[in-house]
Scaffold this active site. Structure first.
Site, mmCIF file in Angstrom:
data_model
loop_
_atom_site.group_PDB
_atom_site.id
_atom_site.type_symbol
_atom_site.label_atom_id
_atom_site.label_comp_id
_atom_site.label_asym_id
_atom_site.label_seq_id
_atom_site.Cartn_x
_atom_site.Cartn_y
_atom_site.Cartn_z
ATOM 1 N N ARG A 276 0.858 -1.178 0.000
ATOM 2 C CA ARG A 276 0.000 0.000 0.000
ATOM 3 C C ARG A 276 0.897 1.232 0.000
ATOM 4 N NH1 ARG A 276 -3.604 -2.670 -1.593
ATOM 5 N NH2 ARG A 276 -5.672 -2.964 -0.699
ATOM 6 N N GLU A 305 -2.702 7.783 -3.991
ATOM 7 C CA GLU A 305 -3.122 7.154 -5.233
ATOM 8 C C GLU A 305 -4.443 7.728 -5.741
ATOM 9 O OE1 GLU A 305 -2.119 3.003 -4.915
ATOM 10 O OE2 GLU A 305 -3.841 2.495 -6.151
ATOM 11 N N HIS A 323 -1.062 0.191 -9.965
ATOM 12 C CA HIS A 323 -1.716 -0.754 -9.040
ATOM 13 C C HIS A 323 -2.233 -1.992 -9.786
ATOM 14 C CE1 HIS A 323 -3.795 -0.976 -4.847
ATOM 15 N NE2 HIS A 323 -3.513 -2.197 -5.297
#
Ligand code: DGY
Length: 362
Positions: A276, A305, A323
């Site tokens: 993450r 993000e 991602h």
């Protein structure tokens, strides 16, 4: 993050995968007889998950593949029994309150549950579920794609060729580093961390790892593998040529890798993050990529993000992916299926494959 109690100790499992192997299955009371329970789907998911939920629930939402606006989420959740969501939606207490007292299950089609306020769900007696295990190999493969890209400057080479800058072979052009015999540091030796480490066997790598619950049992280490536990993250950072992050995002792991930790890394070493984004202080990373000691970084996730820290996109020594950790046809299908099976089992009062807060069931 290692040593069970320290924020610098790596936890033993995939991001947010809470159900220990072999844990007793949990159940939630089933719906009253009659109409199908209502499920609000925040975003389109693939089959077989979609077919499964359409069969078992009265499904609304999920017509489109794009993040849901907050207002639409609050409206859509109202009066539903189950919310099936993705990591692009923030599911906080306000969403749960908008859903109202009927909401029994929040099924996340992801292993990470940092998009959900699990404590708020628990306080309201709502079961949260996730999808660990099925994305282990895909994520480990992508971590290796980033490792390979960094070690052998694959993306820089591709760019050079496309931009017409490749003249002829040169003995000094885009030199990378050997992976064979290098030391791979795994921060968070859970399912995904171990899968990344296993792939390192092909390069005869020494693996050093942190793990919240201490060293792996001897039986969990492949025969012939050189896997060594490190008590402290600092020691791992000082020793590894490549550091790959596999911890969930929690208050303890936010900025686990900051300016201090980056300064400990070996000159020329490489940082990979497929966990993450907020686990790494991205501004500090940009500074370390500019002036050392880091040689490069491979990122699949970002602190804010999908925004990038200022300057990150200009750095040739960073490989940046959008991602993609679990982005294979097979894996996304299995994630959707497991998210559906979690919701169905919970509403039928059957054992739930992956409860995140099983305490609400007791
Ligand atoms: C997850 O499941 O948490 C992943 O980040 C999705 O790719």
């Amino acid at each position: 993050m290692d040593a069970d109690t320290s924020p610098l100790a790596a936890p033993p499992k995939d991001p947010a995968g809470p159900a220990a192997p072999g844990a007793a299955p949990a159940v939630i009371a089933g719906p009253s007889a009659g109409a199908k329970p209502r499920l609000f789907l925040t975003r389109r998911i693939p089959d077989p998950g979609l077919a499964l939920i359409r069969d078992a629930f009265d499904v609304t939402g999920g017509e489109e593949d794009r993040p849901l606006e907050r207002e639409a989420l609050l409206r859509g959740a109202a009066g539903t029994d189950v919310l099936l969501c993705l990591l692009t939606e923030t599911i906080d207490g306000a969403v749960m309150d908008a859903a109202g007292p009927s909401l029994r299950v929040i099924s996340n089609m992801a292993v990470g549950v940092d998009n959900i306020d699990v404590a708020a769900a628990t306080a309201r007696g709502i079961l949260v579920t996730n999808t660990p295990g099925v994305l282990t190999d895909a994520t480990a493969d992508l971590a290796w794609a980033l490792i390979m890209s960094g070690a052998r400057r694959v993306v820089e080479g591709d760019r050079m060729v496309r931009e017409g800058r490749f003249q002829r072979w040169s003995p000094f052009m885009l030199l990378g580093h050997d992976l064979a015999g290098a030391t791979l540091g795994i921060v968070g030796m859970g399912r995904i961390g171990q899968a990344v480490a296993r792939r390192g066997l092909g390069w005869d790598m020494k693996v050093i790892y942190t793990r919240r619950s201490g060293p792996l049992a001897a039986g969990d280490i492949p025969v012939g593998a050189r896997w060594e536990h490190r008590e402290s993250l600092d020691d791992l950072l000082r020793e590894a040529d490549i550091v790959s992050l596999h911890v969930p995002l929690t208050p303890d792991t936010r900025h686990l890798i900051g300016a201090r930790e980056l300064a400990l890394m070996k000159p020329g070493s490489y940082l990979v993050n497929t966990a993450r984004g907020p686990v790494v202080d991205e501004d500090a990373l940009v500074a370390a990529l500019r002036s050392g000691p880091l040689g490069g970084a491979g990122l699949d996730v970002y602190e804010r993000e999908p925004e990038l820290a200022a300057g990150l996109a200009d750095l040739p020594n960073a490989t940046l992916l959008p991602h993609l950790g679990s982005a294979t046809v097979e894996t996304r299908g299995r994630m959707a299926e497991l998210a559906a099976l979690n919701a169905i089992a919970a509403m039928r009062g059957e054992p739930v494959p992956h409860p995140v807060n099983p305490e609400v069931l007791t």
